[in-house]
Scaffold this motif. Sequence first.
Motif, PDB file in Angstrom:
ATOM      1  N   VAL A  56      -6.055 -29.639 -10.748  1.00  0.00           N
ATOM      2  CA  VAL A  56      -5.795 -28.430  -9.971  1.00  0.00           C
ATOM      3  C   VAL A  56      -5.548 -27.239 -10.888  1.00  0.00           C
ATOM      4  N   LEU A  57      -4.836 -27.457 -11.990  1.00  0.00           N
ATOM      5  CA  LEU A  57      -4.596 -26.367 -12.941  1.00  0.00           C
ATOM      6  C   LEU A  57      -5.905 -25.871 -13.551  1.00  0.00           C
ATOM      7  N   THR A  58      -6.800 -26.810 -13.857  1.00  0.00           N
ATOM      8  CA  THR A  58      -8.097 -26.417 -14.423  1.00  0.00           C
ATOM      9  C   THR A  58      -8.911 -25.622 -13.412  1.00  0.00           C
ATOM     10  N   ALA A  59      -8.905 -26.062 -12.161  1.00  0.00           N
ATOM     11  CA  ALA A  59      -9.599 -25.314 -11.110  1.00  0.00           C
ATOM     12  C   ALA A  59      -9.019 -23.913 -10.989  1.00  0.00           C
ATOM     13  N   GLY A  60      -7.687 -23.825 -10.990  1.00  0.00           N
ATOM     14  CA  GLY A  60      -7.042 -22.518 -10.902  1.00  0.00           C
ATOM     15  C   GLY A  60      -7.387 -21.620 -12.067  1.00  0.00           C
ATOM     16  N   ALA A  61      -7.488 -22.200 -13.268  1.00  0.00           N
ATOM     17  CA  ALA A  61      -7.819 -21.404 -14.447  1.00  0.00           C
ATOM     18  C   ALA A  61      -9.236 -20.845 -14.366  1.00  0.00           C
ATOM     19  N   VAL A  62     -10.179 -21.640 -13.854  1.00  0.00           N
ATOM     20  CA  VAL A  62     -11.560 -21.161 -13.687  1.00  0.00           C
ATOM     21  C   VAL A  62     -11.596 -20.008 -12.682  1.00  0.00           C
ATOM     22  N   VAL A  63     -10.893 -20.178 -11.568  1.00  0.00           N
ATOM     23  CA  VAL A  63     -10.836 -19.122 -10.553  1.00  0.00           C
ATOM     24  C   VAL A  63     -10.152 -17.885 -11.122  1.00  0.00           C
ATOM     25  N   LEU A  64      -9.104 -18.084 -11.915  1.00  0.00           N
ATOM     26  CA  LEU A  64      -8.375 -16.957 -12.502  1.00  0.00           C
ATOM     27  C   LEU A  64      -9.286 -16.089 -13.366  1.00  0.00           C
ATOM     28  N   VAL A  65     -10.071 -16.708 -14.230  1.00  0.00           N
ATOM     29  CA  VAL A  65     -10.941 -15.922 -15.114  1.00  0.00           C
ATOM     30  C   VAL A  65     -12.035 -15.223 -14.313  1.00  0.00           C
ATOM     31  N   ALA A  66     -12.537 -15.884 -13.266  1.00  0.00           N
ATOM     32  CA  ALA A  66     -13.536 -15.226 -12.422  1.00  0.00           C
ATOM     33  C   ALA A  66     -12.944 -13.994 -11.748  1.00  0.00           C
ATOM     34  N   PHE A  67     -11.735 -14.138 -11.196  1.00  0.00           N
ATOM     35  CA  PHE A  67     -11.079 -12.995 -10.568  1.00  0.00           C
ATOM     36  C   PHE A  67     -10.710 -11.929 -11.596  1.00  0.00           C
ATOM     37  N   LEU A  68     -10.380 -12.363 -12.815  1.00  0.00           N
ATOM     38  CA  LEU A  68     -10.041 -11.415 -13.874  1.00  0.00           C
ATOM     39  C   LEU A  68     -11.226 -10.510 -14.180  1.00  0.00           C
ATOM     40  N   ALA A  69     -12.407 -11.104 -14.293  1.00  0.00           N
ATOM     41  CA  ALA A  69     -13.604 -10.307 -14.550  1.00  0.00           C
ATOM     42  C   ALA A  69     -13.894  -9.371 -13.386  1.00  0.00           C
ATOM     43  N   GLU A  70     -13.725  -9.881 -12.167  1.00  0.00           N
ATOM     44  CA  GLU A  70     -13.960  -9.061 -10.979  1.00  0.00           C
ATOM     45  C   GLU A  70     -12.984  -7.888 -10.918  1.00  0.00           C
ATOM     46  N   ALA A  71     -11.685  -8.184 -11.112  1.00  0.00           N
ATOM     47  CA  ALA A  71     -10.671  -7.134 -11.036  1.00  0.00           C
ATOM     48  C   ALA A  71     -10.830  -6.112 -12.156  1.00  0.00           C
ATOM     49  N   SER A  72     -11.181  -6.586 -13.348  1.00  0.00           N
ATOM     50  CA  SER A  72     -11.358  -5.675 -14.479  1.00  0.00           C
ATOM     51  C   SER A  72     -12.491  -4.697 -14.229  1.00  0.00           C
ATOM     52  N   SER A  73     -13.584  -5.211 -13.676  1.00  0.00           N
ATOM     53  CA  SER A  73     -14.735  -4.339 -13.409  1.00  0.00           C
ATOM     54  C   SER A  73     -14.452  -3.368 -12.278  1.00  0.00           C
ATOM     55  N   GLU A  74     -13.807  -3.865 -11.226  1.00  0.00           N
ATOM     56  CA  GLU A  74     -13.487  -2.988 -10.092  1.00  0.00           C
ATOM     57  C   GLU A  74     -12.559  -1.853 -10.515  1.00  0.00           C
TER      58      GLU A  74
END
Length: 390
Positions: A202-220
């Motif tokens: 679950v932590l690994t899944a969360g980390a993958v989602v975190l980086v995806a959202f990080l890229a999205e939030a950074s660009s937005e």
Amino acid sequence: MSILQDISRTRAPLASFLVIGLAWASFSAQAPVLKSEIEASDSVYGLVMLLASVGALLAMWLAPLAHKWVGAYSLMVGSFLVGTGFIFVGMSSQIVFFGLALGVMAAGAGIVDVLANAEIAEVEADTRVALMNLNHGLYSFSYAGAALATGWMREAGWATLSIFIVFGVGIVCLCLVMRIPKRHGLETGIDALPARVPLGFVLTAGAVVLVAFLAEASSEGWSALHIERTLQGGAAQGAMGPAILGLTMGIGRLGWHFINYTGRDIHAMIIALLISAFGMFLAGIAPNLAVAYLGFGLGGLGVSVVAPLALGLLGRSVRGEVRLTAISRASAIGYGAFFLGPPLMGFVAEGFGLRTAFVVVAALLALVGVVLVPLYGRLAQEVSKAPTGA
């Protein structure tokens, strides 16, 4: 398979996603006038937004209890909280009242986000049809449409409260189709997860989602500033950065849904992350606006499918009774991107410039693609093959 049939299968969680899209898009598009009406400084306004994010994060963590308490009506209740907070935000003229209303809105959105993803995962497990990207893609388009509609109404001279009321009515109408099946077998206790699911998975899944959202939030949050400050673009040209990102994210998610191929989710995430990494790198080193736009487009196209695929794989891998709890934990971890993103981008931009900041994001995406996602795939196989009684 008809897209209308796929929409019908997940109409309740889709409606709740649309609620989040309408509410946050309209709110964001009116941020300048709202900030002025409550007479908040940049620092105070930022603090209020941070506190609202904390409320959403806490609500995500406790979302399984919402399902336990109200069951089939949990999505409806969460969406009602979003709508209630949304309307009171539009009525606010004082910072304290504004902050409380925004907190209610954010908490409701946190509950809805987790429960909607969990319900989609349940339907995927029942039908063996991939539906995450369809729902997330329609959310992206609803967000873009609501933002454009809000901008049009502002240009036409609509009062702030009138705009909030129009979208509030839309939210109420969507709530009418949000009843979901009561999942009697779900474990919804706070401590249900560690005993049933390997925590590392679950932590690994969360980390993958975190980086995806990080890229999205950074660009937005920073693409417009990069275009205007680094590349000397105008205001309209700067606004094209997040607009292109949102459009390509919607296209990417719907495109993957039509492919409808769940056999190689890990391979798809790796390729998507590397495409996004190349796009962010291209945007960072862009010598002109055209190259920057291409970079943000590739960045959005790639990262668009990562979080839906990661959450979908998590939902299909774990046992049904812990699915809601597992997704709530991974979603809460992923939401941490909205805390890490602004300081990360700000710190790197302050010391080394915005170009370097986007290159750093590109490096994180590539690292997750070649290291973390393959690990996630191996863990998913182990969890899927675990004995039922384990």
